[in-house]
Design a protein around this motif. Structure first.
Motif, mmCIF file in Angstrom:
data_model
loop_
_atom_site.group_PDB
_atom_site.id
_atom_site.type_symbol
_atom_site.label_atom_id
_atom_site.label_comp_id
_atom_site.label_asym_id
_atom_site.label_seq_id
_atom_site.Cartn_x
_atom_site.Cartn_y
_atom_site.Cartn_z
ATOM 1 N N VAL A 1 0.845 -1.202 0.000
ATOM 2 C CA VAL A 1 0.000 0.000 0.000
ATOM 3 C C VAL A 1 0.879 1.250 0.000
ATOM 4 N N ASP A 2 0.289 2.378 -0.452
ATOM 5 C CA ASP A 2 0.964 3.677 -0.383
ATOM 6 C C ASP A 2 0.770 4.351 0.967
ATOM 7 N N HIS A 3 -0.395 4.128 1.585
ATOM 8 C CA HIS A 3 -0.751 4.742 2.860
ATOM 9 C C HIS A 3 -1.323 3.656 3.768
ATOM 10 N N PRO A 4 -1.242 3.837 5.081
ATOM 11 C CA PRO A 4 -1.794 2.833 5.993
ATOM 12 C C PRO A 4 -3.244 2.515 5.635
ATOM 13 N N ALA A 5 -3.590 1.221 5.682
ATOM 14 C CA ALA A 5 -4.941 0.819 5.304
ATOM 15 C C ALA A 5 -5.331 -0.493 5.969
ATOM 16 N N ALA A 6 -6.622 -0.597 6.293
ATOM 17 C CA ALA A 6 -7.196 -1.863 6.746
ATOM 18 C C ALA A 6 -7.646 -2.608 5.497
ATOM 19 N N LEU A 7 -7.272 -3.883 5.391
ATOM 20 C CA LEU A 7 -7.503 -4.649 4.165
ATOM 21 C C LEU A 7 -8.073 -6.029 4.443
ATOM 22 N N ASN A 8 -8.812 -6.523 3.464
ATOM 23 C CA ASN A 8 -9.173 -7.940 3.385
ATOM 24 C C ASN A 8 -8.361 -8.522 2.242
ATOM 25 N N ILE A 9 -7.641 -9.593 2.497
ATOM 26 C CA ILE A 9 -6.829 -10.250 1.480
ATOM 27 C C ILE A 9 -7.285 -11.706 1.386
ATOM 28 N N TYR A 10 -7.782 -12.084 0.212
ATOM 29 C CA TYR A 10 -8.131 -13.473 -0.074
ATOM 30 C C TYR A 10 -7.038 -14.058 -0.958
ATOM 31 N N TYR A 11 -6.710 -15.311 -0.741
ATOM 32 C CA TYR A 11 -5.663 -15.957 -1.530
ATOM 33 C C TYR A 11 -5.962 -17.443 -1.641
ATOM 34 N N SER B 1 -10.191 -20.476 -0.220
ATOM 35 C CA SER B 1 -9.641 -19.123 -0.319
ATOM 36 C C SER B 1 -9.656 -18.464 1.054
ATOM 37 N N PRO B 2 -8.635 -18.714 1.855
ATOM 38 C CA PRO B 2 -8.590 -18.082 3.178
ATOM 39 C C PRO B 2 -8.554 -16.561 3.056
ATOM 40 N N ARG B 3 -8.959 -15.896 4.136
ATOM 41 C CA ARG B 3 -8.929 -14.431 4.175
ATOM 42 C C ARG B 3 -8.097 -13.982 5.354
ATOM 43 N N ASP B 4 -7.204 -13.045 5.098
ATOM 44 C CA ASP B 4 -6.463 -12.375 6.160
ATOM 45 C C ASP B 4 -7.001 -10.958 6.266
ATOM 46 N N ASP B 5 -7.355 -10.541 7.474
ATOM 47 C CA ASP B 5 -7.754 -9.168 7.744
ATOM 48 C C ASP B 5 -6.541 -8.502 8.381
ATOM 49 N N VAL B 6 -5.976 -7.522 7.686
ATOM 50 C CA VAL B 6 -4.729 -6.919 8.151
ATOM 51 C C VAL B 6 -4.801 -5.402 8.081
ATOM 52 N N ARG B 7 -3.959 -4.778 8.853
ATOM 53 C CA ARG B 7 -3.712 -3.339 8.733
ATOM 54 C C ARG B 7 -2.301 -3.244 8.192
ATOM 55 N N LEU B 8 -2.181 -2.710 6.991
ATOM 56 C CA LEU B 8 -0.887 -2.691 6.311
ATOM 57 C C LEU B 8 -0.331 -1.266 6.278
ATOM 58 N N THR C 1 5.929 -2.147 4.423
ATOM 59 C CA THR C 1 5.797 -3.419 5.122
ATOM 60 C C THR C 1 4.813 -4.282 4.342
ATOM 61 N N PRO C 2 5.267 -5.044 3.366
ATOM 62 C CA PRO C 2 4.345 -5.829 2.536
ATOM 63 C C PRO C 2 3.758 -7.018 3.300
ATOM 64 N N TRP C 3 2.573 -7.426 2.858
ATOM 65 C CA TRP C 3 1.998 -8.692 3.279
ATOM 66 C C TRP C 3 2.498 -9.718 2.267
ATOM 67 N N VAL C 4 3.108 -10.806 2.746
ATOM 68 C CA VAL C 4 3.662 -11.829 1.864
ATOM 69 C C VAL C 4 3.171 -13.188 2.337
ATOM 70 N N HIS C 5 2.711 -13.986 1.377
ATOM 71 C CA HIS C 5 2.283 -15.352 1.695
ATOM 72 C C HIS C 5 2.811 -16.289 0.616
ATOM 73 N N GLU C 6 3.356 -17.424 1.042
ATOM 74 C CA GLU C 6 3.832 -18.437 0.097
ATOM 75 C C GLU C 6 2.944 -19.665 0.175
ATOM 76 N N ALA C 7 2.669 -20.231 -0.991
ATOM 77 C CA ALA C 7 1.859 -21.443 -1.097
ATOM 78 C C ALA C 7 2.522 -22.368 -2.101
ATOM 79 N N THR C 8 2.118 -23.615 -2.088
ATOM 80 C CA THR C 8 2.592 -24.590 -3.068
ATOM 81 C C THR C 8 1.367 -25.134 -3.788
#
Length: 142
Positions: free
Chosen positions: A43-53, A72-79, A83-90
């Motif tokens: 993000v460019d500015h602080p934000a509350a987010l829903n991230i589905y992956y 498709s799990p959801r992470d609710d984060v304040r970014l 400080t990126p949100w990073v998730h790895e999957a196989t």
């Protein structure tokens, strides 16, 4: 008469085997190569987010269609910026299943914010997107 039942049973067994082949899973077959998938949200500015992956390959398209949120799990984060949100999957089939979406939570603010997602498969970026309220990264057109 026994010979007829034997042939009927054999035909039914063959039909069942053919049907099983037609309804095989879309996920990983034994020994199929797995792919490292990395999802990144910034993000460019602080934000509350829903991230589905997508964390796993659904067994079949029907299973996914019946309940996509199961896969498709959801992470609710304040970014925060930097400080990126990073998730790895196989995943066995990232062309079909790799996906990350990000959306802003709450009402729009006067501050213009860019939400960005990046999709990396086996070390190569395959998609990126950005938007003021949300973004979708996928190799497939949904």
């Amino acid at each position: 008469m026994l010979l007829k039942w034997s042939r009927l049973a054999g035909a039914c067994g063959t039909a069942a085997a053919l049907c099983a082949g037609v309804t095989s899973t879309a996920g990983a077959d034994e020994g199929s190569p797995m792919h490292r998938v990395t999802y990144i949200v910034t993000v460019d500015h602080p934000a509350a987010l829903n991230i589905y992956y997508r964390d796993v390959d659904p067994p079949t398209w029907a299973d996914y269609s019946h309940n996509p949120y199961q896969f498709s799990p959801r992470d609710d984060v304040r970014l925060e910026p930097g400080t990126p949100w990073v998730h790895e999957a196989t995943l066995a089939d990232p062309d079909r299943w790799a996906l990350v979406t990000v959306s802003a939570v709450g009402p729009a603010t006067q501050t213009t914010n860019s939400l960005r997602c990046q999709l990396i498969v086996d070390g190569a970026e395959v998609d990126h997107a950005e938007g003021p309220r949300g973004a979708l990264c996928s190799m497939r057109h949904w």
